[in-house]
Design an enzyme around this catalytic site. Structure first.
Site, PDB file in Angstrom:
ATOM      1  N   ASP A 132       0.825  -1.208   0.000  1.00  0.00           N
ATOM      2  CA  ASP A 132       0.000   0.000   0.000  1.00  0.00           C
ATOM      3  C   ASP A 132       0.860   1.260   0.000  1.00  0.00           C
ATOM      4  O   ASP A 132       2.061   1.218   0.267  1.00  0.00           O
ATOM      5  CB  ASP A 132      -0.901   0.029   1.237  1.00  0.00           C
ATOM      6  CG  ASP A 132      -1.984  -1.030   1.193  1.00  0.00           C
ATOM      7  OD1 ASP A 132      -2.312  -1.495   0.087  1.00  0.00           O
ATOM      8  OD2 ASP A 132      -2.496  -1.393   2.272  1.00  0.00           O
ATOM      9  N   TYR A 173       6.696  -9.471   7.469  1.00  0.00           N
ATOM     10  CA  TYR A 173       6.595  -8.018   7.619  1.00  0.00           C
ATOM     11  C   TYR A 173       7.145  -7.610   8.983  1.00  0.00           C
ATOM     12  O   TYR A 173       7.053  -8.364   9.956  1.00  0.00           O
ATOM     13  CB  TYR A 173       5.137  -7.563   7.533  1.00  0.00           C
ATOM     14  CG  TYR A 173       4.555  -7.569   6.145  1.00  0.00           C
ATOM     15  CD1 TYR A 173       4.595  -6.423   5.349  1.00  0.00           C
ATOM     16  CD2 TYR A 173       3.945  -8.712   5.633  1.00  0.00           C
ATOM     17  CE1 TYR A 173       4.052  -6.418   4.079  1.00  0.00           C
ATOM     18  CE2 TYR A 173       3.398  -8.718   4.354  1.00  0.00           C
ATOM     19  CZ  TYR A 173       3.454  -7.568   3.586  1.00  0.00           C
ATOM     20  OH  TYR A 173       2.923  -7.565   2.325  1.00  0.00           O
TER      21      TYR A 173
END
Length: 267
Positions: free
Chosen positions: A55, A111
């Protein structure tokens, strides 16, 4: 022959990964350079694919793209590409099988989220984190896309305290939209006693009135993608520009943090 590039980028410099007309994106920037150098003719003709569509604001230390090189395949080298790229670095290149797909071949993705310490109860956060491990319906912790299965499996979550902040590391095969950032905020809420572990368990079972909002994207980075039998090659010279650029960003951020830290001390 097909090539895969390991790429890293500063997500705050782009409007996300995926190409969009008229705005700067990671994919768009990389395709522009590859076509300018005649390494590819077009993303469609040269089968350009990406591993993770991060994103807007989300950075990466290890994302992957692949393509079939064209006329100037010899220029598909980190040192050449990095000379032409800005806020985006090629950290390695690998020859891969013709059927390689950077998203579908991934064994796992990891992540990292960097969370400033707000006086959290660490034990409570760790207990909450354990609830997310395993296979669950993450509808309450994602921005759902029509037709996409909300069931995902998280194989590992860790919370590591550092000086003044925590590093939250989350590993799984695949993730839903905003899933990692919403999990991070759930852990944050648990650490502040704004959310109880029992409530998290209920939400994972489908019992909830409202979803957990996502944490800000700027502190999230795609840290690693695991592939079977893919070796990305590079050398020190190729990485020199990336090191310089990253040190410049680190120095600038550190100086700004010191500046605002002194302001807080004097208030």
């Amino acid at each position: 022959m097909k090539l895969a590039l390991r790429i890293a980028y500063d997500g705050t410099a782009f409007y996300g990964f995926q190409r969009q007309p008229g705005i700067r994106t990671v994919e768009g920037e990389l395709i522009n350079v590859l076509t300018k150098l005649k390494i590819i003719e077009s993303p469609e003709k040269n089968d350009f694919k990406g591993a993770s569509r991060t994103d807007r604001g989300v950075s990466a230390f290890f994302n992957v793209v692949s393509f079939v090189p064209g006329e100037r395949a010899d220029l598909a080298r980190p040192e050449v590409l990095n000379h032409n790229l800005h806020d985006l670095w090629v950290l390695g290149v690998a020859e891969v099988p013709d059927d390689f797909h950077p998203r579908f071949w991934a064994i796992s993705k990891t992540y990292r989220y960097y969370l400033i310490d707000e006086g959290f109860e660490l034990e409570k956060m760790v207990g909450c984190a354990k609830l997310f491990e395993g296979r669950h319906d993450f509808s309450a912790f994602a921005r759902l896309e029509p037709g996409r299965d909300p069931v995902r499996e998280i194989t590992h979550i860790s919370i590591t305290p550092r000086h003044g902040y925590y590093v939250i590391e989350i590993t799984g095969k695949s993730f839903l939209w905003e899933m990692v950032r919403r999990i991070v905020n759930a852990l944050r809420f648990c650490g502040l006693s704004l959310l109880e572990p029992e409530e998290v368990g209920a939400m994972l079972s489908g019992v909830y009135e409202k979803k957990v909002p996502p944490a800000p994207p700027e502190n999230l980075i795609l840290w690693h993608i695991e592939y079977p039998n893919v070796e990305f090659k590079t050398d020190g010279k190729s990485l020199s520009k990336a090191r310089r650029d990253l040190f410049e960003r680190y120095s600038r951020a550190l100086a700004r943090a010191a500046l605002f830290g002194d302001c807080l001390v004097e208030l």
